[in-house]
Write a protein that holds these residues in place. Structure first.
Motif, short mmCIF file in Angstrom:
data_model
loop_
_atom_site.label_atom_id
_atom_site.label_comp_id
_atom_site.label_asym_id
_atom_site.label_seq_id
_atom_site.Cartn_x
_atom_site.Cartn_y
_atom_site.Cartn_z
N SER A 1 -33.74 -2.48 27.67
CA SER A 1 -32.48 -1.75 27.80
C SER A 1 -31.41 -2.60 28.48
O SER A 1 -30.22 -2.53 28.12
N LEU A 2 -31.80 -3.42 29.44
CA LEU A 2 -30.83 -4.28 30.12
C LEU A 2 -30.29 -5.33 29.17
O LEU A 2 -29.08 -5.66 29.19
N ASP B 1 -20.98 -2.69 31.83
CA ASP B 1 -19.62 -3.19 31.85
C ASP B 1 -18.92 -2.66 33.09
O ASP B 1 -18.61 -1.48 33.18
N PRO B 2 -18.72 -3.52 34.11
CA PRO B 2 -19.07 -4.95 34.12
C PRO B 2 -20.57 -5.15 34.34
O PRO B 2 -21.25 -4.27 34.89
N GLU B 3 -21.05 -6.30 33.92
CA GLU B 3 -22.45 -6.63 34.12
C GLU B 3 -22.73 -6.81 35.61
O GLU B 3 -21.94 -7.39 36.35
#
Length: 207
Positions: free
Chosen positions: A171-172, A178-180
């Motif tokens: 999933s990651l 956003d943002p990471e």
């Protein structure tokens, strides 16, 4: 094996030649994001034909570089987790580090990033939860120095733990946010939402 070129220091055998070609490939990827056969040959002082002897196509070369990066990742991950455990981390902390460490390297290592390139990402993500991947994950768990069985994690529960971690990683990779998140933010997120569940299962023996 051709012995001319190689910057005046020819490899001792074919295994060393392959290793040096793959190292040069990963260096080129890190520097420019690409690695043409001509770039790799030039970096080593050999001809393209010499590279082709070991890796018949550029695709073969890049795939081999990605697999070499996976092997290195496994080694580095085990060492990283063992350091955390030696510093007082528990099993839940360890699995948080596993997910964060692998995710960061998939994202930041150009050779590994190839596995997530358009046209490849679907197969890579599907492969993360394949039986072979789960078995590899269980082997890694065994190498961390944690007595999982003594802590209540029987083989079936260990398999499910690996599957859960791989699905979290899936999933990651698919949606980093956003943002990471930064490394510290990601570890904090996993500590809040993943680690407590593992500690609860361990402490209560939930089925």
């Amino acid at each position: 094996m051709r012995t001319h070129g190689w910057g005046g220091a020819p490899p001792a055998d074919d295994d060393e030649a392959r290793d040096r070609i793959l190292t040069a490939t990963r260096t080129c990827l890190a520097a420019t994001g690409t690695a043409r056969t001509s770039d790799v040959a030039g970096a080593l002082g050999i001809t393209r034909q010499t590279v082709y002897r070991y890796f018949p196509t550029t695709e073969d070369l890049l795939n081999a570089a990605a697999m070499a990066a996976v092997v290195e990742l496994q080694h580095d991950l085990t060492a990283d987790v063992r350091r955390h455990l030696a510093a007082g981390a528990d099993a839940a902390d360890a699995v948080v580090e596993v997910v964060a460490f692998v995710y960061e390297h998939l994202r930041d290592d150009p050779a590994l990033s190839r596995l997530l390139a358009p046209g490849r990402i679907a197969g890579t993500l599907a492969g993360l939860t394949a039986p072979s991947s789960i078995q590899l994950g269980r082997s890694l768990l065994a190498g961390f120095g944690v007595d999982w069985a003594a802590q209540g994690w029987d083989p079936d529960r260990q398999r499910e733990l690996v599957e859960h971690l791989l699905r979290t990683l899936q999933s990651l990779v698919l949606d980093p946010g956003d943002p990471e998140r930064s490394g510290a933010e990601l570890r904090g997120y996993l500590q809040r939402w993943v680690a407590p569940a593992l500690r609860t299962v361990q402490q209560t023996g939930l089925p």
